[in-house]
Design a protein around this motif. Structure first.
Motif, mmCIF file in Angstrom:
data_model
loop_
_atom_site.group_PDB
_atom_site.id
_atom_site.type_symbol
_atom_site.label_atom_id
_atom_site.label_comp_id
_atom_site.label_asym_id
_atom_site.label_seq_id
_atom_site.Cartn_x
_atom_site.Cartn_y
_atom_site.Cartn_z
ATOM 1 N N UNK A 8 0.854 -1.205 0.000
ATOM 2 C CA UNK A 8 0.000 0.000 0.000
ATOM 3 C C UNK A 8 0.882 1.244 0.000
ATOM 4 N N UNK A 9 0.325 2.350 -0.500
ATOM 5 C CA UNK A 9 1.100 3.599 -0.601
ATOM 6 C C UNK A 9 1.422 4.136 0.792
ATOM 7 N N UNK A 10 2.469 4.926 0.851
ATOM 8 C CA UNK A 10 3.004 5.443 2.106
ATOM 9 C C UNK A 10 1.920 5.989 3.054
ATOM 10 N N UNK A 11 1.753 5.323 4.169
ATOM 11 C CA UNK A 11 0.826 5.752 5.230
ATOM 12 C C UNK A 11 -0.621 5.909 4.753
ATOM 13 N N UNK A 12 -0.979 5.276 3.631
ATOM 14 C CA UNK A 12 -2.328 5.446 3.085
ATOM 15 C C UNK A 12 -3.261 4.355 3.654
ATOM 16 N N UNK A 16 -4.520 0.553 2.562
ATOM 17 C CA UNK A 16 -4.268 -0.618 3.420
ATOM 18 C C UNK A 16 -5.584 -1.385 3.628
ATOM 19 N N UNK A 17 -6.663 -0.634 3.889
ATOM 20 C CA UNK A 17 -7.970 -1.273 4.074
ATOM 21 C C UNK A 17 -8.350 -2.086 2.826
ATOM 22 N N UNK A 18 -8.080 -1.479 1.648
ATOM 23 C CA UNK A 18 -8.420 -2.154 0.389
ATOM 24 C C UNK A 18 -7.607 -3.461 0.258
ATOM 25 N N UNK A 19 -6.327 -3.367 0.600
ATOM 26 C CA UNK A 19 -5.465 -4.561 0.523
ATOM 27 C C UNK A 19 -5.998 -5.661 1.447
ATOM 28 N N UNK A 20 -6.416 -5.259 2.650
ATOM 29 C CA UNK A 20 -6.922 -6.265 3.604
ATOM 30 C C UNK A 20 -8.224 -6.869 3.057
ATOM 31 N N UNK A 49 -3.995 3.738 13.777
ATOM 32 C CA UNK A 49 -4.943 3.396 12.706
ATOM 33 C C UNK A 49 -4.680 1.976 12.193
ATOM 34 N N UNK A 50 -3.406 1.614 12.088
ATOM 35 C CA UNK A 50 -3.053 0.269 11.611
ATOM 36 C C UNK A 50 -3.571 -0.790 12.597
ATOM 37 N N UNK A 51 -3.368 -0.532 13.886
ATOM 38 C CA UNK A 51 -3.815 -1.498 14.902
ATOM 39 C C UNK A 51 -5.344 -1.600 14.903
ATOM 40 N N UNK A 52 -6.024 -0.472 14.675
ATOM 41 C CA UNK A 52 -7.496 -0.501 14.642
ATOM 42 C C UNK A 52 -7.978 -1.333 13.451
ATOM 43 N N UNK A 53 -7.342 -1.155 12.289
ATOM 44 C CA UNK A 53 -7.722 -1.947 11.115
ATOM 45 C C UNK A 53 -7.481 -3.430 11.390
ATOM 46 N N UNK A 54 -6.346 -3.730 12.018
ATOM 47 C CA UNK A 54 -6.022 -5.132 12.335
ATOM 48 C C UNK A 54 -7.089 -5.719 13.242
#
Ligand SMILES: Cc1ncc(COP(=O)(O)O)c(C=O)c1O
Length: 258
Positions: A8-12, A16-20, A49-54
């Motif tokens: 995913x693009x830098x800090x985007x 990241x959500x789309x990749x997941x 934000x990353x931990x929340x998505x996880x």
């Protein structure tokens, strides 16, 4: 597996959500890997934000989601007590933190921090751990000493000094007229935008006793050539003023500044 890896693009976080999302149903487990502090930019990953998505997507994978943060540039230099990006972001849900001992801590080797199960697994299966020599005892002692200093009153003082020096240099270099990638990390990338001028400036600065590094294409995208400055706790005000003056003079010479 390589064929299922997504970038995913830098800090985007939308990307990241789309990749997941695209990975759901494509495997039992998902691993999100990021740097803590980014070495070329001195900025840091949005760990919260990353931990929340996880956490949100964890139930959609049979074996859940794991987060891995390489904080080689954060450990020993970032956060009130030098514990890196997790300290700056106050995010304690990261599953694995890995870092080198060769940057903020000034020795060789590196480490991985996680829960007992993960560490046991890595000890049993990691080829580098099983088939390679460990760091020598001298280096291990130096690493322990570096951690001891970091965790002491002296360490807190050094970190404070590092923050003050960084703020002073960042403010000064912006006042002179250079653009920087904003941040609070002692890595200060100064935007030059031209590879030849960046290299010439680095050469001129070296002649003046200042060691900085030009980051040019393909290390950075074309047109985003930068000079990366790394501030130390041991820099004196005199050192920083001398560096600022030298940047001003060489910047003018190369036509970066008016
Ligand atoms: C983000 C990051 N991780 C790991 C490393 C590797 O460190 P070492 O060479 O000490 O293993 C580097 C080295 O520059 C780095 O920038």
């Amino acid at each position: 597996p390589r064929d299922r890896k997504k970038i995913y693009a830098h800090c985007n976080m939308d990307e990241l959500r789309k990749c997941i999302d695209e990975s759901v149903g494509n495997g039992k487990k998902l691993i999100i890997v990021t740097d803590g502090v980014f070495s070329m930019r001195g900025d840091y990953a949005p760990l919260h934000e990353i931990a929340c998505l996880a956490e949100e997507y964890d139930p959609k994978f049979e074996e859940g989601i794991m987060t891995v943060v390489d904080d080689s540039h954060g450990i020993g230099a970032y956060g009130e007590t030098g514990r890196g990006t997790v300290e700056v972001t106050q995010e304690d849900r990261i599953d694995i933190i890995t870092a080198t001992l060769g940057k903020g801590l000034g020795v060789d080797g590196g480490f991985i921090v996680s829960n007992e199960k993960v560490i046991e697994y890595l000890r049993e299966t990691s080829p580098l751990y099983v088939y390679s020599n460990p760091i020598s005892s001298g280096i291990a002692s130096a690493a322990l000493k570096a951690l001891e200093i970091l965790d002491s009153h002296e360490g807190l003082k050094l970190l404070e000094r590092l923050r003050e020096n960084t703020e002073y240099f960042r403010k000064g270099i912006n006042q002179i007229g250079f653009k920087t990638i904003e941040g609070i990390h002692p890595i200060v990338p100064i935007l030059i935008g031209d590879a030849i001028k960046a290299k010439q400036m680095v050469f001129d600065l070296y002649q003046r006793g200042i060691y900085v590094v030009a980051l040019t294409y393909p290390v950075v995208p074309r047109g985003q050539d930068t000079i990366r400055v790394q501030i130390l706790a041991s820099h004196t005000r005199h050192d920083l003023d001398y560096a600022l003056k030298s940047f001003q003079e060489t910047g003018k010479k190369e036509g970066i500044l008016e």
